[in-house]
Scaffold this motif. Structure first.
Motif, mmCIF file in Angstrom:
data_model
loop_
_atom_site.group_PDB
_atom_site.id
_atom_site.type_symbol
_atom_site.label_atom_id
_atom_site.label_comp_id
_atom_site.label_asym_id
_atom_site.label_seq_id
_atom_site.Cartn_x
_atom_site.Cartn_y
_atom_site.Cartn_z
ATOM 1 N N ALA A 1 0.833 -1.210 0.000
ATOM 2 C CA ALA A 1 0.000 0.000 0.000
ATOM 3 C C ALA A 1 0.865 1.257 0.000
ATOM 4 C CB ALA A 1 -0.929 -0.005 1.216
ATOM 5 N N PHE A 2 1.929 1.270 0.796
ATOM 6 C CA PHE A 2 2.800 2.447 0.825
ATOM 7 C C PHE A 2 3.563 2.600 -0.480
ATOM 8 C CE2 PHE A 2 2.793 1.928 5.643
ATOM 9 C CZ PHE A 2 1.787 2.854 5.786
ATOM 10 N N GLY A 3 3.906 1.487 -1.112
ATOM 11 C CA GLY A 3 4.539 1.560 -2.425
ATOM 12 C C GLY A 3 3.599 2.153 -3.459
ATOM 13 N N PHE A 4 2.319 1.786 -3.381
ATOM 14 C CA PHE A 4 1.328 2.356 -4.291
ATOM 15 C C PHE A 4 1.165 3.851 -4.049
ATOM 16 C CE2 PHE A 4 -3.107 3.642 -4.989
ATOM 17 C CZ PHE A 4 -3.156 3.499 -6.364
ATOM 18 N N LEU A 5 1.134 4.246 -2.790
ATOM 19 C CA LEU A 5 1.008 5.673 -2.493
ATOM 20 C C LEU A 5 2.228 6.447 -2.986
ATOM 21 C CD1 LEU A 5 -0.556 5.598 1.082
ATOM 22 C CD2 LEU A 5 -1.671 6.156 -1.069
ATOM 23 N N GLY A 6 3.399 5.803 -2.997
ATOM 24 C CA GLY A 6 4.590 6.450 -3.523
ATOM 25 C C GLY A 6 4.516 6.670 -5.016
ATOM 26 N N THR A 7 3.784 5.822 -5.733
ATOM 27 C CA THR A 7 3.658 5.998 -7.179
ATOM 28 C C THR A 7 2.673 7.102 -7.541
ATOM 29 O OG1 THR A 7 1.934 4.317 -7.341
ATOM 30 C CG2 THR A 7 4.215 3.578 -7.646
ATOM 31 N N LEU A 8 1.912 7.592 -6.579
ATOM 32 C CA LEU A 8 0.977 8.682 -6.863
ATOM 33 C C LEU A 8 1.711 9.961 -7.252
ATOM 34 C CD1 LEU A 8 -1.769 8.268 -4.122
ATOM 35 C CD2 LEU A 8 -1.872 7.625 -6.524
ATOM 36 N N VAL A 9 3.006 10.050 -6.896
ATOM 37 C CA VAL A 9 3.783 11.231 -7.256
ATOM 38 C C VAL A 9 3.961 11.296 -8.774
ATOM 39 C CG1 VAL A 9 6.012 12.380 -6.919
ATOM 40 C CG2 VAL A 9 4.927 11.203 -5.028
ATOM 41 N N ASN A 10 3.874 10.157 -9.465
ATOM 42 C CA ASN A 10 4.035 10.127 -10.910
ATOM 43 C C ASN A 10 2.806 10.620 -11.670
ATOM 44 O OD1 ASN A 10 6.598 9.097 -10.585
ATOM 45 N ND2 ASN A 10 5.881 6.980 -10.643
ATOM 46 N N ILE A 11 1.697 10.824 -10.990
ATOM 47 C CA ILE A 11 0.500 11.364 -11.630
ATOM 48 C C ILE A 11 0.722 12.859 -11.846
ATOM 49 C CG2 ILE A 11 -1.977 11.765 -11.359
ATOM 50 C CD1 ILE A 11 -2.058 9.214 -9.654
ATOM 51 N N PRO A 12 0.549 13.357 -13.069
ATOM 52 C CA PRO A 12 0.919 14.748 -13.370
ATOM 53 C C PRO A 12 0.303 15.791 -12.439
ATOM 54 C CG PRO A 12 0.398 13.573 -15.381
ATOM 55 C CD PRO A 12 0.066 12.656 -14.251
ATOM 56 N N PHE A 13 -0.997 15.690 -12.173
ATOM 57 C CA PHE A 13 -1.643 16.684 -11.318
ATOM 58 C C PHE A 13 -1.057 16.655 -9.911
ATOM 59 C CE2 PHE A 13 -4.984 17.435 -8.126
ATOM 60 C CZ PHE A 13 -5.154 18.786 -8.315
ATOM 61 N N LEU A 14 -0.913 15.447 -9.349
ATOM 62 C CA LEU A 14 -0.379 15.342 -8.001
ATOM 63 C C LEU A 14 1.095 15.711 -7.947
ATOM 64 C CD1 LEU A 14 -2.132 12.100 -6.727
ATOM 65 C CD2 LEU A 14 -2.666 14.459 -6.175
ATOM 66 N N ASN A 15 1.821 15.439 -9.019
ATOM 67 C CA ASN A 15 3.234 15.784 -9.071
ATOM 68 C C ASN A 15 3.415 17.296 -8.948
ATOM 69 O OD1 ASN A 15 5.957 15.660 -9.353
ATOM 70 N ND2 ASN A 15 5.944 15.089 -11.505
ATOM 71 N N THR A 16 2.632 18.054 -9.705
ATOM 72 C CA THR A 16 2.736 19.517 -9.620
ATOM 73 C C THR A 16 2.266 20.024 -8.256
ATOM 74 O OG1 THR A 16 0.570 19.777 -10.642
ATOM 75 C CG2 THR A 16 2.487 19.859 -12.097
ATOM 76 N N LEU A 17 1.248 19.365 -7.698
ATOM 77 C CA LEU A 17 0.754 19.754 -6.384
ATOM 78 C C LEU A 17 1.819 19.529 -5.315
ATOM 79 C CD1 LEU A 17 -1.898 20.755 -4.992
ATOM 80 C CD2 LEU A 17 -2.343 18.358 -4.504
ATOM 81 N N PHE A 18 2.474 18.345 -5.344
ATOM 82 C CA PHE A 18 3.514 18.050 -4.368
ATOM 83 C C PHE A 18 4.713 18.973 -4.536
ATOM 84 C CE2 PHE A 18 1.855 13.475 -4.060
ATOM 85 C CZ PHE A 18 1.019 13.821 -3.022
ATOM 86 N N GLN A 19 5.069 19.299 -5.775
ATOM 87 C CA GLN A 19 6.178 20.211 -6.007
ATOM 88 C C GLN A 19 5.844 21.611 -5.506
ATOM 89 O OE1 GLN A 19 7.123 20.008 -10.146
ATOM 90 N NE2 GLN A 19 8.297 18.101 -9.944
ATOM 91 N N LYS A 20 4.596 22.014 -5.703
ATOM 92 C CA LYS A 20 4.163 23.358 -5.273
ATOM 93 C C LYS A 20 4.254 23.488 -3.759
ATOM 94 C CE LYS A 20 0.422 26.596 -6.084
ATOM 95 N NZ LYS A 20 -0.912 26.771 -6.654
ATOM 96 N N PHE A 21 3.760 22.470 -3.038
ATOM 97 C CA PHE A 21 3.804 22.519 -1.587
ATOM 98 C C PHE A 21 5.176 22.162 -1.032
ATOM 99 C CE2 PHE A 21 -0.889 21.873 -1.970
ATOM 100 C CZ PHE A 21 -1.231 23.110 -1.452
ATOM 101 N N GLY A 22 5.944 21.422 -1.780
ATOM 102 C CA GLY A 22 7.271 21.027 -1.321
ATOM 103 C C GLY A 22 8.302 22.132 -1.457
ATOM 104 N N ASP A 23 8.072 23.104 -2.328
ATOM 105 C CA ASP A 23 9.043 24.160 -2.568
ATOM 106 C C ASP A 23 8.799 25.404 -1.727
ATOM 107 O OD1 ASP A 23 10.348 22.632 -4.410
ATOM 108 O OD2 ASP A 23 9.266 23.455 -6.131
ATOM 109 N N THR A 24 7.895 25.348 -0.780
ATOM 110 C CA THR A 24 7.661 26.529 0.043
ATOM 111 C C THR A 24 8.847 26.725 0.962
ATOM 112 O OG1 THR A 24 6.506 25.221 1.708
ATOM 113 C CG2 THR A 24 5.158 26.264 0.006
ATOM 114 N N SER A 25 9.335 27.948 1.025
ATOM 115 C CA SER A 25 10.511 28.226 1.836
ATOM 116 C C SER A 25 10.182 29.076 3.039
ATOM 117 C CB SER A 25 11.564 28.927 0.960
ATOM 118 O OG SER A 25 11.026 30.124 0.452
#
Length: 131
Positions: A104-128
């Motif tokens: 299950a955790f491996g599957f959740l890790g692959t969600l980063v490869n989904i384009p919409f979620l990838n941009t969302l994670f990058q947007k929230f991950g780059d906050t300084s």
């Protein structure tokens, strides 16, 4: 892999069971909602994978400890001791599905490869911000 109509009903039962369990916990361990959620979850699991495979899963020799705590917790919840019953159920659930968690955790890790979620994670991950 194709899902039959009966298995779709089973997925719905498991979903409603999870909803009632969550709702029962949010309403300060309402024993009726928890019991209803447990019954729906177990019946949905039996419908999805079949009765024989459900019994085969729960009553394997290495999983008997988890099964006894999980089913014992359900019985305790039905006897209107929801806090103790849910603690026993959670312990049994962790013991029963321990081998499923890495998948299950491996599957959740692959969600980063989904384009919409990838941009969302990058947007929230780059906050300084320091907050």
């Amino acid at each position: 892999m194709e899902i039959t109509e009966i298995q779709k009903i089973g997925v719905g039962l498991v979903g409603f069971g999870a909803f009632f369990l969550l709702f029962g916990m949010l309403l300060y361990m309402d024993s009726v909602l928890l019991a209803f959620g447990n019954i729906l979850f177990l019946s949905g699991l039996a419908v999805i994978i079949g009765l024989r495979r459900t019994f085969g899963f729960f009553f394997q020799k290495p999983k008997l400890k988890g099964t006894s705590f999980f089913l014992g917790g359900i019985i305790i919840v039905l006897l209107r001791w929801p806090v103790l019953g849910m603690l026993l159920e959670i312990y049994g659930f962790i013991n029963l599905f321990r081998s499923f968690f890495p998948i299950a955790f491996g599957f959740l890790g692959t969600l980063v490869n989904i384009p919409f979620l990838n941009t969302l994670f990058q947007k929230f991950g780059d906050t300084s911000s320091l907050v």
